[in-house]
Write a protein that holds these residues in place. Structure first.
Motif, PDB file in Angstrom:
ATOM      1  N   ARG A 239      43.695  55.866  70.243  1.00 14.56           N
ATOM      2  CA  ARG A 239      42.409  55.338  70.712  1.00 14.56           C
ATOM      3  C   ARG A 239      42.441  53.825  70.942  1.00 14.56           C
ATOM      4  NH1 ARG A 239      40.682  59.107  66.687  1.00 14.56           N
ATOM      5  NH2 ARG A 239      39.555  60.873  67.598  1.00 14.56           N
ATOM      6  N   GLU A 240      43.048  53.097  70.040  1.00 17.11           N
ATOM      7  CA  GLU A 240      43.018  51.637  70.110  1.00 17.11           C
ATOM      8  C   GLU A 240      43.969  51.116  71.183  1.00 17.11           C
ATOM      9  OE1 GLU A 240      43.810  53.406  67.513  1.00 17.11           O
ATOM     10  OE2 GLU A 240      42.176  53.235  66.066  1.00 17.11           O
ATOM     11  N   GLN A 241      43.510  50.136  71.937  1.00 17.80           N
ATOM     12  CA  GLN A 241      44.315  49.598  73.026  1.00 17.80           C
ATOM     13  C   GLN A 241      45.558  48.885  72.506  1.00 17.80           C
ATOM     14  OE1 GLN A 241      43.807  50.161  76.340  1.00 17.80           O
ATOM     15  NE2 GLN A 241      45.853  49.253  76.531  1.00 17.80           N
ATOM     16  N   ASP A 242      45.433  48.197  71.360  1.00 17.07           N
ATOM     17  CA  ASP A 242      46.593  47.491  70.829  1.00 17.07           C
ATOM     18  C   ASP A 242      47.685  48.461  70.371  1.00 17.07           C
ATOM     19  OD1 ASP A 242      44.935  48.381  68.792  1.00 17.07           O
ATOM     20  OD2 ASP A 242      45.584  46.821  67.395  1.00 17.07           O
ATOM     21  N   VAL A 243      47.259  49.644  69.883  1.00 18.23           N
ATOM     22  CA  VAL A 243      48.232  50.665  69.488  1.00 18.23           C
ATOM     23  C   VAL A 243      48.910  51.236  70.725  1.00 18.23           C
ATOM     24  CG1 VAL A 243      48.564  52.893  68.347  1.00 18.23           C
ATOM     25  CG2 VAL A 243      46.970  51.222  67.380  1.00 18.23           C
ATOM     26  N   LYS A 244      48.125  51.477  71.776  1.00 15.49           N
ATOM     27  CA  LYS A 244      48.700  51.960  73.029  1.00 15.49           C
ATOM     28  C   LYS A 244      49.745  50.979  73.558  1.00 15.49           C
ATOM     29  CE  LYS A 244      44.598  54.507  74.593  1.00 15.49           C
ATOM     30  NZ  LYS A 244      43.562  54.616  75.651  1.00 15.49           N
ATOM     31  N   HIS A 248      53.759  51.714  73.909  1.00 13.54           N
ATOM     32  CA  HIS A 248      54.358  51.635  75.239  1.00 13.54           C
ATOM     33  C   HIS A 248      55.517  50.628  75.257  1.00 13.54           C
ATOM     34  CE1 HIS A 248      54.622  51.887  79.594  1.00 13.54           C
ATOM     35  NE2 HIS A 248      54.658  50.566  79.641  1.00 13.54           N
ATOM     36  N   SER A 249      55.345  49.517  74.567  1.00 18.80           N
ATOM     37  CA  SER A 249      56.390  48.498  74.576  1.00 18.80           C
ATOM     38  C   SER A 249      57.604  48.918  73.752  1.00 18.80           C
ATOM     39  CB  SER A 249      55.837  47.170  74.038  1.00 18.80           C
ATOM     40  OG  SER A 249      55.443  47.304  72.681  1.00 18.80           O
ATOM     41  N   LYS A 250      57.371  49.643  72.657  1.00 20.17           N
ATOM     42  CA  LYS A 250      58.483  50.017  71.776  1.00 20.17           C
ATOM     43  C   LYS A 250      59.113  51.357  72.150  1.00 20.17           C
ATOM     44  CE  LYS A 250      59.741  50.580  66.883  1.00 20.17           C
ATOM     45  NZ  LYS A 250      60.892  49.672  67.004  1.00 20.17           N
ATOM     46  N   TYR A 251      58.251  52.316  72.567  1.00 15.33           N
ATOM     47  CA  TYR A 251      58.753  53.673  72.802  1.00 15.33           C
ATOM     48  C   TYR A 251      58.577  54.159  74.244  1.00 15.33           C
ATOM     49  CZ  TYR A 251      58.624  53.920  67.682  1.00 15.33           C
ATOM     50  OH  TYR A 251      58.803  53.690  66.338  1.00 15.33           O
ATOM     51  N   LYS A 252      57.999  53.338  75.109  1.00 13.35           N
ATOM     52  CA  LYS A 252      57.700  53.740  76.488  1.00 13.35           C
ATOM     53  C   LYS A 252      56.639  54.834  76.558  1.00 13.35           C
ATOM     54  CE  LYS A 252      60.962  50.938  77.664  1.00 13.35           C
ATOM     55  NZ  LYS A 252      60.605  49.560  78.077  1.00 13.35           N
ATOM     56  N   GLY A 253      55.899  55.026  75.493  1.00 10.20           N
ATOM     57  CA  GLY A 253      54.842  56.036  75.469  1.00 10.20           C
ATOM     58  C   GLY A 253      54.597  56.523  74.054  1.00 10.20           C
ATOM     59  N   PRO A 254      53.581  57.363  73.856  1.00 11.21           N
ATOM     60  CA  PRO A 254      53.214  57.780  72.493  1.00 11.21           C
ATOM     61  C   PRO A 254      53.969  58.996  71.975  1.00 11.21           C
ATOM     62  CG  PRO A 254      51.609  58.636  74.051  1.00 11.21           C
ATOM     63  CD  PRO A 254      52.604  57.829  74.863  1.00 11.21           C
ATOM     64  N   TYR A 255      54.652  59.756  72.830  1.00  9.29           N
ATOM     65  CA  TYR A 255      55.192  61.055  72.419  1.00  9.29           C
ATOM     66  C   TYR A 255      56.382  60.941  71.468  1.00  9.29           C
ATOM     67  CZ  TYR A 255      52.257  63.264  75.952  1.00  9.29           C
ATOM     68  OH  TYR A 255      51.188  63.709  76.692  1.00  9.29           O
TER      69      TYR A 255
END
Length: 323
Positions: A239-244, A248-255
């Motif tokens: 939900r949080e933009q900073d988490v997104k 994205h920067s570390k894993y290229k996505g949440p999955y």
């Protein structure tokens, strides 16, 4: 205060305590011989449904809260191919069709390999999980990303099992658990609904097992990992933009498949093919097209042909209304 009032009040309290105790006792059932002498809440079972949850949940509570999961599991399940009569009765193992995909999954798990099992809705992922859990001779923990998912498989949430805080998981910030002995005795970890597991959470699981098992150089601390879930279904909740931004920067996505733990661990892969939930081939093809975003003219026409208008309010009771 009038002594008679004090005595009367005490009697009332005693009666209430006796009533509560009797109600609590009436809703508990004792585990059969060979599965410990503790009791667990009895679950209501609909007619015609084989209830596996009380026994599986009981095993989980006895095994993981008391630190004796290895002995209990091995006493009840002598081998992966010869489950005990009690397990056959409760889980109804004889009624499970072991198709070629199921057999391949069972063989891979028996060989000690980590594996990712996926498949469309209705292909038997949950059934396979319960079969593995009931027949495996190893010390197994079953976890899931949400409470509902954990309840459905008689397991525990990932955060609860590993004592994670509800925030971004950074392996460098993890500390040893007080009950690390449980993880040291763990042989296998089954993660259900893995499509909802975030990449940082997967790396957290890996780091926690390495740390608590004292094997910092071994993926998942040497624990065999079985991942079960369909990436076409529910995604990770972010939900949080900073988490997104962080994911994205570390894993290229949440999955979860973006986690370094997944990419550096040799996972086998099984895609269950046979759908048991539906038998109508036209309907199955329709579901597959929706699943894969292949909605074309004829598919939309078929869907729209089933749309009807409501008449009077009495007719609405026969329909499911989505809000």
């Amino acid at each position: 205060m009038d002594p008679s009032l004090m005595v009367g009040g005490a009697v009332v309290v005693i009666v209430i305590l006796i009533f509560q105790y009797s109600r609590r006792s009436s809703h508990r059932t004792t585990l059969p011989a060979g599965r410990g002498d503790r009791s667990v809440p009895q679950q209501p079972t609909p007619a015609g449904v084989v209830n596996t949850d009380p026994v599986l949940t009981a095993d989980f509570k006895v095994n993981y809260t008391k630190g004796s999961f290895g002995s209990a599991a091995r006493a009840s399940y002598p081998s992966a191919h010869e489950p005990s009569p009690y397990v056959r009765q409760v889980l109804d193992i004889d009624s499970i069709e072991l198709n070629s995909d199921f057999r391949e999954a069972v063989d891979i798990v028996a060989q000690g390999q980590s594996v990712y099992i996926t498949g469309k809705a209705g292909t038997g992922k949950s059934t396979l999980l319960r079969y593995l859990r009931a027949t495996i001779t190893k010390a197994v923990a079953v976890v899931a990303p949400t409470g509902i998912a954990a309840i459905n498989v008689g397991g525990q949430t990932i955060h609860s099992f590993f004592h994670f805080q509800p925030r971004v998981i950074r392996p460098s910030e993890l500390r040893p658990c007080r009950d690390a002995s449980l993880m040291r005795r763990l042989d296998m970890l089954i993660v259900d609904e893995v499509s909802m597991v975030r990449a940082d959470l997967m790396d957290g699981i890996d780091a926690a097992l390495r740390l608590n098992r004292g094997r910092p150089e071994t993926p998942f601390g040497g624990v065999q990992v079985v991942l079960i879930g369909d990436l076409f279904q529910l995604p990770p909740v972010v939900r949080e933009q900073d988490v997104k931004d962080y994911l994205h920067s570390k894993y290229k996505g949440p999955y979860f498949f973006g986690a370094s733990a997944f990419r550096t661990t040799p996972f086998s892969f099984i895609d269950l093919q046979k759908v048991y939930r539906q038998t109508d081939t036209v309907f199955l093809e329709l579901l597959n097209k929706i699943r894969e975003r292949r909605l074309e003219g004829k598919t939309l026409e078929l869907l729209n042909s089933r749309v009807t208008e409501f008449g009077c309010s009495e007719e609405r009771s026969e329909y499911v209304t989505l809000t």
